[in-house]
Design an enzyme around this catalytic site. Structure first.
Site, mmCIF file in Angstrom:
data_model
loop_
_atom_site.group_PDB
_atom_site.id
_atom_site.type_symbol
_atom_site.label_atom_id
_atom_site.label_comp_id
_atom_site.label_asym_id
_atom_site.label_seq_id
_atom_site.Cartn_x
_atom_site.Cartn_y
_atom_site.Cartn_z
ATOM 1 N N GLU A 103 2.946 -12.527 5.616
ATOM 2 C CA GLU A 103 3.789 -11.611 6.386
ATOM 3 C C GLU A 103 4.026 -12.096 7.814
ATOM 4 O O GLU A 103 5.134 -11.957 8.342
ATOM 5 C CB GLU A 103 3.168 -10.208 6.398
ATOM 6 C CG GLU A 103 3.265 -9.458 5.085
ATOM 7 C CD GLU A 103 2.197 -9.844 4.076
ATOM 8 O OE1 GLU A 103 2.238 -9.338 2.934
ATOM 9 O OE2 GLU A 103 1.324 -10.669 4.441
ATOM 10 N N HIS A 119 -4.498 0.542 1.318
ATOM 11 C CA HIS A 119 -3.116 0.571 0.839
ATOM 12 C C HIS A 119 -2.481 1.943 1.038
ATOM 13 O O HIS A 119 -1.468 2.249 0.406
ATOM 14 C CB HIS A 119 -3.044 0.209 -0.646
ATOM 15 C CG HIS A 119 -3.351 -1.217 -0.954
ATOM 16 N ND1 HIS A 119 -4.584 -1.771 -0.772
ATOM 17 C CD2 HIS A 119 -2.561 -2.220 -1.419
ATOM 18 C CE1 HIS A 119 -4.567 -3.038 -1.134
ATOM 19 N NE2 HIS A 119 -3.354 -3.349 -1.529
#
Length: 326
Positions: free
Chosen positions: A60, A129
């Site tokens: 990322e 998450h």
């Protein structure tokens, strides 16, 4: 009017903008060959090819930085994070590069980039998450932060985000991608920074955004059975916040409940609460009540998830308290 899924509305928005402007491209993990982790980009590789629908490694920081550089040089990237939990790896590029570049360059460089992907919990995915970072990004000058709650808003706001000259954080929800809603055939754009009154009422203002709008609206229906008329406002964007629409509603109803999935400390609901006591104090007939997630990391166990997140029951209890019915 036709009904389409949330994911289809996003896909239409991106595809229409890519046909309109050759400088728009989509980049992220599994967006191309796999048709998107949540099938948002399904079929886009076939139409636009691998130069504009670009698969990336699990890196990322790298592809976010590549996107920022591309935006500074005239392109309009859409950077997809598989979840905004993973955006933490790239947060330096988002906050120290994208958000600050225009100011640091004295206006020489704008950064027209969209960072998009799911936010918040999606069931039993564990604490790493399941975080909500809307308030984190909204705390950063130079960013705009959009959190739509339905397919119509998602499409209109995505198109506006892609055309915006500044970096935009566009936060969705894994559990909403299959939601259906009415979306017109023709092109339309929705302005960034304008809230929407989803349900008009006179007794109490209920404010929310994103998937928590389902909780707010269902709670309003439950209260209607008790004779309480709720006005429900969807912020749609949390930077900038449409304070004016919220204040006008609170001045009418004199009571307010804010429903937000994020943890309570320094949340969007905290900011709104301050704003109401500062600018609508004389109109309030009861204290503002916030309904947030409990101040703990989200557990994997379904019983803990149910106890941690905002829900209809807790929201109904809050509305009863501000209307002195509990």
């Amino acid at each position: 009017m036709r009904e389409i899924q949330f994911r289809e509305a996003l896909r239409e928005a991106m595809s229409e903008e890519m046909r309109r402007d050759k400088n728009v491209f989509l980049m992220g993990e599994e967006v191309a060959e796999y048709n998107g982790a949540y099938k948002v980009s399904q079929g886009m590789l076939d139409e636009f090819g691998p130069e504009r629908i670009i698969d990336t490694p699990i890196a990322e920081l790298g592809f976010a930085g590549l996107g920022v550089g591309a935006a500074m040089n005239g392109l309009r990237p859409i950077i997809e994070f598989m979840t905004f939990n993973f955006s933490l790896v790239a947060i330096d590029q988002i906050i120290n590069s994208a958000a600050k570049m225009y100011a640091m360059s004295g206006g020489a460089y704008s950064v027209p980039i969209v960072f998009r992907g799911p936010t918040g919990n999606a069931g039993q995915l564990g604490a790493t998450h399941s975080s909500n970072f809307e308030n984190w990004f909204a705390n950063t000058p130079g960013l705009k932060v959009i959190v739509p709650s339905n397919p119509y808003d998602a499409k209109g706001l995505m198109k506006s985000a892609i055309r915006d000259p500044d970096p935009v954080i566009f936060m969705e929800s894994e559990v909403m991608y299959s939601d259906k809603g009415e979306v017109p055939e023709g092109e339309y754009l929705l302005p960034i920074g304008v809230a929407d009154i989803k349900r008009k009422g006179k007794d109490v203002t209920v404010i929310s955004f994103g998937k928590m709008m389902k909780v707010a609206l269902e709670a309003a229906e439950e209260m209607a059975k008790l004779g309480v008329d709720c006005e429900v406002i969807d912020l749609r964007t949390v930077r900038p916040i449409d304070y004016a629409t919220c204040l006008e509603s609170v001045k009418k109803t004199n009571r307010v409940v804010i429903v937000e999935e994020a943890n309570p400390l320094a949340a969007i609901s905290s900011e709104l609460t301050y704003h109401f006591q500062r600018y609508a104090f004389d109109y309030l007939d009861s204290p503002v009540i916030r309904v947030n997630s409990m101040d703990i990391p989200l557990s994997y166990a379904p019983t803990y998830i149910e106890a941690t997140l905002p829900n209809v029951k807790r929201t109904v209890e809050a509305i009863k308290k501000v209307t002195y019915r509990s």
